[in-house]
Scaffold this motif. Structure first.
Motif: not given
Ligand SMILES: NC(=O)c1ccc[n+]([C@@H]2O[C@H](COP(=O)([O-])OP(=O)(O)OC[C@H]3O[C@@H](n4cnc5c(N)ncnc54)[C@H](OP(=O)(O)O)[C@@H]3O)[C@@H](O)[C@H]2O)c1
Length: 239
Positions: A17, A20, A22-23, A41-42, A62, A109-110, A130-131, A174-176, A181
């Motif tokens: 990740g 883009s 946070m990663g 990432a993809r 991946c 995915e998670r 990360v959740s 939270g919202a980042v 977003l």
């Protein structure tokens, strides 16, 4: 002048990740601390851009929902010290409108993809997963997100025991303000959303990727923290 963080200097950090949001912010911080990076990432173009932005990184494509691509991406990576998985897209969907295939996709995915990464890369020092706050605060359409992200936090505690002495920790953002977003929103809609979120949060602003990156650095470099999941949500679950 930036001081190198001795703890990460020379270590190999894999950020899934890392192209883009946070990663990417965490990868940039780890690079400044002297880490050697692999970003996964993809989208290969986004990965190449991110690698340039952090001053150089190996890249592997991946898709966490496709087991074979995860296995292939882990081949021949060499010793890994820290694995960070920020990858994922949160999709709210009414329970009544989803079925087993959607649920499987969410779990792949998670949970399954990230667990496969942990197993294949066998990081020597730490894992950070990360959740998201729907693990703590149920919203309309969050049922499968809540199930999957609560599972991530359960995995953090269980793996901290099973993989010990490797440390395993989590972050609940939270919202980042990241491309996630903004997805599917006009610039105006994004600004309106940010203003509405900021107005109800105790900290009176939405998060920025660096808020999460700072926590990721802390979890990677504090040698006495394991099995912990830290809320970095501006107080969202309190209100
Ligand atoms: N931003 C928020 O407000 C917020 C809130 C709560 C939780 N979160 C969680 O925080 C994490 C990071 O989100 P972000 O805001 O930084 O999002 P972002 O800017 O969209 O970055 C997501 C990263 O993950 C990669 N990715 C997404 N799906 C993937 C998959 N199936 N396989 C492999 N790589 C994948 C993306 O690249 P590709 O698209 O090229 O694969 C990208 O590098 C996510 O797990 C998200 O659910 C975010």
């Amino acid at each position: 002048m930036q001081q190198a963080d001795e703890t990460l200097a020379g270590s190999h950090v894999v950020v899934v990740g890392g192209s883009s949001g946070m990663g990417l912010a965490l990868a940039a911080r780890a690079a400044r601390a002297g880490a050697r990076l692999t970003l996964m990432a993809r989208d290969p173009e986004k990965l190449a851009r991110a690698a340039r932005e952090v001053g150089g990184a190996a890249v592997r494509t991946c898709d966490l929902r496709q087991e074979a691509t995860v296995v292939a991406a882990c081949e021949g990576l060499g010793g890994v010290d820290h694995l960070v998985v920020t990858a994922g897209e949160y999709r709210a969907a009414a329970f009544a409108e989803t079925g087993p295939q959607d649920w499987r996709t969410m779990l792949e995915e998670r949970l399954i993809g990230p667990m496969l990464l942990v197993k294949r890369l066998a990081p020597a020092t730490s894992v950070v997963l990360v959740s998201g706050t729907v693990s703590r605060k149920i919203l309309p359409g969050s049922t499968w997100g809540t199930i999957a992200l609560s599972g991530v936090e359960a995995a953090v505690r269980a793996l901290a025991i099973e993989l010990a002495p490797v440390r395993v920790n989590g972050i609940v953002p939270g919202a980042v303000d990241t491309p996630l977003l903004a997805r599917g929103r006009t610039e105006t809609a994004r600004e309106d959303l940010k203003a509405a979120i900021a107005a109800r949060l105790p900290v009176r602003r939405v998060g920025v990727p660096e808020d999460i990156a700072q926590t990721g650095m802390f979890l990677m470099t504090n040698p006495f923290i394991t099995g912990e999941t830290i809320l970095v949500d501006g107080g969202a679950v309190l209100v």
